[in-house]
Design a protein around this motif. Structure first.
Motif, PDB file in Angstrom:
ATOM      1  N   LEU A 170       0.824  -1.199   0.000  1.00 50.30           N
ATOM      2  CA  LEU A 170       0.000   0.000   0.000  1.00 50.30           C
ATOM      3  C   LEU A 170       0.864   1.257   0.000  1.00 50.30           C
ATOM      4  O   LEU A 170       0.594   2.219  -0.723  1.00 50.30           O
ATOM      5  CB  LEU A 170      -0.936  -0.005   1.211  1.00 50.30           C
ATOM      6  CG  LEU A 170      -1.937   1.136   1.320  1.00 50.30           C
ATOM      7  CD1 LEU A 170      -2.865   1.147   0.117  1.00 50.30           C
ATOM      8  CD2 LEU A 170      -2.730   1.002   2.605  1.00 50.30           C
ATOM      9  N   LEU A 171       1.921   1.230   0.783  1.00 51.58           N
ATOM     10  CA  LEU A 171       2.841   2.371   0.830  1.00 51.58           C
ATOM     11  C   LEU A 171       3.497   2.599  -0.530  1.00 51.58           C
ATOM     12  O   LEU A 171       3.621   3.740  -0.981  1.00 51.58           O
ATOM     13  CB  LEU A 171       3.905   2.134   1.903  1.00 51.58           C
ATOM     14  CG  LEU A 171       4.845   3.283   2.211  1.00 51.58           C
ATOM     15  CD1 LEU A 171       4.073   4.506   2.692  1.00 51.58           C
ATOM     16  CD2 LEU A 171       5.856   2.851   3.268  1.00 51.58           C
ATOM     17  N   ASP A 172       3.893   1.515  -1.192  1.00 53.52           N
ATOM     18  CA  ASP A 172       4.483   1.639  -2.529  1.00 53.52           C
ATOM     19  C   ASP A 172       3.495   2.270  -3.505  1.00 53.52           C
ATOM     20  O   ASP A 172       3.868   3.113  -4.319  1.00 53.52           O
ATOM     21  CB  ASP A 172       4.930   0.273  -3.062  1.00 53.52           C
ATOM     22  CG  ASP A 172       6.175  -0.248  -2.367  1.00 53.52           C
ATOM     23  OD1 ASP A 172       6.850   0.546  -1.682  1.00 53.52           O
ATOM     24  OD2 ASP A 172       6.456  -1.451  -2.512  1.00 53.52           O
ATOM     25  N   ILE A 173       2.223   1.878  -3.402  1.00 50.01           N
ATOM     26  CA  ILE A 173       1.198   2.451  -4.273  1.00 50.01           C
ATOM     27  C   ILE A 173       1.012   3.936  -3.957  1.00 50.01           C
ATOM     28  O   ILE A 173       0.953   4.771  -4.865  1.00 50.01           O
ATOM     29  CB  ILE A 173      -0.138   1.695  -4.119  1.00 50.01           C
ATOM     30  CG1 ILE A 173       0.002   0.284  -4.698  1.00 50.01           C
ATOM     31  CG2 ILE A 173      -1.280   2.463  -4.784  1.00 50.01           C
ATOM     32  CD1 ILE A 173      -1.156  -0.634  -4.370  1.00 50.01           C
ATOM     33  N   ALA A 174       0.933   4.263  -2.680  1.00 51.83           N
ATOM     34  CA  ALA A 174       0.721   5.657  -2.269  1.00 51.83           C
ATOM     35  C   ALA A 174       1.881   6.547  -2.709  1.00 51.83           C
ATOM     36  O   ALA A 174       1.679   7.694  -3.093  1.00 51.83           O
ATOM     37  CB  ALA A 174       0.540   5.741  -0.762  1.00 51.83           C
ATOM     38  N   ILE A 177       8.706  -0.420  -9.965  1.00 54.33           N
ATOM     39  CA  ILE A 177       9.846  -1.324  -9.913  1.00 54.33           C
ATOM     40  C   ILE A 177      10.883  -0.815 -10.895  1.00 54.33           C
ATOM     41  O   ILE A 177      10.641  -0.727 -12.090  1.00 54.33           O
ATOM     42  CB  ILE A 177       9.440  -2.764 -10.262  1.00 54.33           C
ATOM     43  CG1 ILE A 177       8.423  -3.285  -9.247  1.00 54.33           C
ATOM     44  CG2 ILE A 177      10.660  -3.664 -10.308  1.00 54.33           C
ATOM     45  CD1 ILE A 177       7.846  -4.628  -9.601  1.00 54.33           C
ATOM     46  N   LYS A 178      12.013  -0.422 -10.351  1.00 52.02           N
ATOM     47  CA  LYS A 178      13.084   0.063 -11.212  1.00 52.02           C
ATOM     48  C   LYS A 178      14.093  -1.052 -11.384  1.00 52.02           C
ATOM     49  O   LYS A 178      14.026  -2.060 -10.708  1.00 52.02           O
ATOM     50  CB  LYS A 178      13.745   1.295 -10.593  1.00 52.02           C
ATOM     51  CG  LYS A 178      14.399   1.017  -9.254  1.00 52.02           C
ATOM     52  CD  LYS A 178      15.067   2.242  -8.693  1.00 52.02           C
ATOM     53  CE  LYS A 178      15.693   1.858  -7.359  1.00 52.02           C
ATOM     54  NZ  LYS A 178      17.060   2.129  -7.251  1.00 52.02           N
ATOM     55  N   ALA A 179      14.983  -0.855 -12.282  1.00 52.28           N
ATOM     56  CA  ALA A 179      16.025  -1.848 -12.498  1.00 52.28           C
ATOM     57  C   ALA A 179      16.907  -1.911 -11.257  1.00 52.28           C
ATOM     58  O   ALA A 179      17.526  -0.923 -10.875  1.00 52.28           O
ATOM     59  CB  ALA A 179      16.849  -1.484 -13.724  1.00 52.28           C
ATOM     60  N   MET A 180      16.866  -3.033 -10.595  1.00 48.36           N
ATOM     61  CA  MET A 180      17.680  -3.218  -9.392  1.00 48.36           C
ATOM     62  C   MET A 180      18.542  -4.451  -9.572  1.00 48.36           C
ATOM     63  O   MET A 180      18.179  -5.371 -10.301  1.00 48.36           O
ATOM     64  CB  MET A 180      16.788  -3.423  -8.155  1.00 48.36           C
ATOM     65  CG  MET A 180      15.978  -2.224  -7.755  1.00 48.36           C
ATOM     66  SD  MET A 180      15.292  -2.331  -6.068  1.00 48.36           S
ATOM     67  CE  MET A 180      14.307  -3.802  -6.108  1.00 48.36           C
TER      68      MET A 180
END
Length: 125
Positions: free
Chosen positions: A76-80, A85-88
């Protein structure tokens, strides 16, 4: 010629690593890894025992629900925060997962310490 082969090997390794990272992130393997690590810590700390898992005791159910709630909160925090998703690298994926493991363990500790403990009544003085 050697530099070309070296660069080609690095490119292949990098593409392979990115493929692995994308699979790990997409198929929710990160959550499974985090859950396994947190449960392992709970077993080591003797907060729960293997028998708790085997019979799905209230203690195990409580720990599992806290883990699941924390994992859902991270999503939820990632959505907010509109994180994408970046290249990691695999190392970065593991560092992020390990930070989440630590946060969940601290959350469990806080909950256990803040749980009301009944005062033992009786006359065994």
């Amino acid at each position: 010629m050697d530099k070309y082969v070296e660069k080609l090997e690095l490119d292949v390794a990098s593409k392979f690593e990115q493929s692995v990272v994308s699979v790990l992130m997409k198929d929710d393997y990160e959550s499974k890894y985090i859950k396994a690590r947190v449960l392992d810590a709970c077993f080591k700390a003797e907060l729960i025992e293997v028998i708790d898992r085997d019979v799905y005791s209230e203690r195990f159910d409580w720990v599992e629900k806290v883990i699941e709630m924390n994992l859902a909160s991270f999503k939820l925090l990632d959505i907010a925060e509109k994180k994408q998703i970046k290249a990691m690298s695999l190392r970065e994926v593991r560092e992020v997962a390990d930070a989440k493991v630590e946060a969940i363990i601290k959350n469990i500790v806080k909950r256990v310490l803040n749980a009301p403990q009944e005062f033992p009544m009786g006359s065994n003085i």
